[in-house]
Enzyme design. Sequence first.
Site, PDB file in Angstrom:
ATOM      1  N   PHE A   1     -20.242 -11.441  12.643  1.00  0.00           N
ATOM      2  CA  PHE A   1     -20.348 -10.908  11.279  1.00  0.00           C
ATOM      3  C   PHE A   1     -21.667 -10.166  11.100  1.00  0.00           C
ATOM      4  CE2 PHE A   1     -20.118 -11.483   6.517  1.00  0.00           C
ATOM      5  CZ  PHE A   1     -18.867 -10.901   6.360  1.00  0.00           C
ATOM      6  N   GLY A   2     -21.883  -9.162  11.981  1.00  0.00           N
ATOM      7  CA  GLY A   2     -23.038  -8.274  11.821  1.00  0.00           C
ATOM      8  C   GLY A   2     -22.630  -7.089  10.949  1.00  0.00           C
TER       9      GLY A   2
ATOM     10  N   ILE B   1     -21.136  -4.217  11.590  1.00  0.00           N
ATOM     11  CA  ILE B   1     -19.786  -3.650  11.747  1.00  0.00           C
ATOM     12  C   ILE B   1     -18.732  -4.666  11.311  1.00  0.00           C
ATOM     13  CG2 ILE B   1     -18.170  -2.545  13.358  1.00  0.00           C
ATOM     14  CD1 ILE B   1     -20.645  -1.702  15.054  1.00  0.00           C
TER      15      ILE B   1
ATOM     16  N   ARG C   1     -22.359 -16.794  15.116  1.00  0.00           N
ATOM     17  CA  ARG C   1     -23.172 -17.835  15.750  1.00  0.00           C
ATOM     18  C   ARG C   1     -24.138 -18.489  14.755  1.00  0.00           C
ATOM     19  NH1 ARG C   1     -25.348 -15.937  21.374  1.00  0.00           N
ATOM     20  NH2 ARG C   1     -25.045 -14.047  20.180  1.00  0.00           N
TER      21      ARG C   1
ATOM     22  N   THR D   1     -13.144  -3.360  19.338  1.00  0.00           N
ATOM     23  CA  THR D   1     -13.983  -2.155  19.322  1.00  0.00           C
ATOM     24  C   THR D   1     -15.412  -2.534  19.736  1.00  0.00           C
ATOM     25  OG1 THR D   1     -14.471  -2.524  16.978  1.00  0.00           O
ATOM     26  CG2 THR D   1     -12.695  -0.962  17.491  1.00  0.00           C
TER      27      THR D   1
ATOM     28  N   ARG E   1     -16.973  -4.649  23.016  1.00  0.00           N
ATOM     29  CA  ARG E   1     -17.188  -4.326  24.424  1.00  0.00           C
ATOM     30  C   ARG E   1     -16.023  -4.913  25.221  1.00  0.00           C
ATOM     31  NH1 ARG E   1     -19.937  -0.732  23.392  1.00  0.00           N
ATOM     32  NH2 ARG E   1     -22.115  -0.348  23.955  1.00  0.00           N
TER      33      ARG E   1
ATOM     34  N   GLU F   1     -14.453   0.554  32.187  1.00  0.00           N
ATOM     35  CA  GLU F   1     -14.273   1.939  31.711  1.00  0.00           C
ATOM     36  C   GLU F   1     -14.781   2.944  32.740  1.00  0.00           C
ATOM     37  OE1 GLU F   1     -16.046   2.341  27.815  1.00  0.00           O
ATOM     38  OE2 GLU F   1     -15.020   0.548  27.116  1.00  0.00           O
TER      39      GLU F   1
ATOM     40  N   HIS G   1     -12.724   4.727  23.891  1.00  0.00           N
ATOM     41  CA  HIS G   1     -14.068   4.379  23.372  1.00  0.00           C
ATOM     42  C   HIS G   1     -14.550   5.407  22.336  1.00  0.00           C
ATOM     43  CE1 HIS G   1     -17.861   1.906  24.532  1.00  0.00           C
ATOM     44  NE2 HIS G   1     -17.936   2.300  23.262  1.00  0.00           N
TER      45      HIS G   1
HETATM   46  C1  DGY Z   1     -22.331   1.817  20.976  1.00  0.00           C
HETATM   47  O1  DGY Z   1     -23.094   2.393  20.214  1.00  0.00           O
HETATM   48  O2  DGY Z   1     -22.582   0.715  21.446  1.00  0.00           O
HETATM   49  C2  DGY Z   1     -21.091   2.532  21.357  1.00  0.00           C
HETATM   50  O3  DGY Z   1     -20.137   1.637  21.837  1.00  0.00           O
HETATM   51  C3  DGY Z   1     -21.399   3.584  22.393  1.00  0.00           C
HETATM   52  O4  DGY Z   1     -22.206   3.029  23.346  1.00  0.00           O
END
Ligand code: DGY
Length: 324
Positions: free
Chosen positions: A157-158, A160, A181, A241, A243, A272, A290
């Site tokens: 919950f940062g 984004i 966390r 979205t 990693r 990737e 990505h």
């Molecule tokens: C980020 O900013 O982490 C994007 O996934 C591109 O690296």
Amino acid sequence: MTEKPRILVTRRWPDAVERVLAERFDASFNTSDVAMDAKTLAEALQSFDAVLPTVSDRLPASLFEEGDLRTRILGNFGVGYNHIDIAAAEHYGITVTNTPGVLTDCTADIAMALLLSVARRTGEGEREVRAGQWTGWRPTHMIGTKVTGKTLGIIGFGRIGKAMAKRCHFGFDMDVVFYNRSKIDPVEAARYGARQLETVEDVLAAADFVSLHCPGGGENRHLINAQRLAVMKPGAYLINTARGDVVDEAALIHALETGIIRGAGLDVFEAEPNVPERLRALENVVLLPHLGSATEETRTAMGMKVVDNITAFFEGREPPDRVA
Ligand code: DGY
């Protein structure tokens, strides 16, 4: 700055940013825009004062051990930096910066796009129309899952994660639960229409859609594994979205093939740009290359953040986004 620092930009960046870099620094650009191999990056660490990498560059500890290092700062273009061995950079006294804040909305938008797309089967529908295989409207055609009013589970919950919660709660009347966390003030969480649960499993079990917004690498590697996928509802969807390495991709493919979960929307992958054939063969996934931060506004803002970070560093000021 007396003599201009020598800097290497490892990929093409938006024109406007490359122009500023060229004015301020003795800048080398990667005009071919092909990802640099380990040897080239190792040499760069020995011959440039700053290297400006992206997620497509791998900077493991071994790269820093190759010879006399000239690089004093890695100005990463991106918020995630799990492609850089931070402990090694710190060991060699190299500062590392990233680009937080400016890609929050666009990354949450892509997560939302994936969620809607996989639930409403828009990828499949588009493929059908383009292939000339659509035979016309009918009540049982390509039936998906309703999004409005469902439960969203967020892992991380940062910035984004919060932006995703806001979209889902206020835009789609969704009940939002999350795992984080550290403890989040319930009043703060309520601003996003969300409430914190104790464990990852609690969130997985409650959610119709699970969206990942935690960093990659370290202890988050394979956070979503076979055991945890089995905790999700059989009708649930996974959105990633964050990693690729946060999810055990082989376990996810098995879960998608066997109906352990219903579908997935993925913008990131374990190796990737390689996406496994078995994943590409599935209809119940939406796959993007990505694209989270890929808008003109955001990519320019990310580049300008790197400019600010390295300018501050070479002027002897604290870079605003130092991570090491
Ligand atoms: C980020 O900013 O982490 C994007 O996934 C591109 O690296």
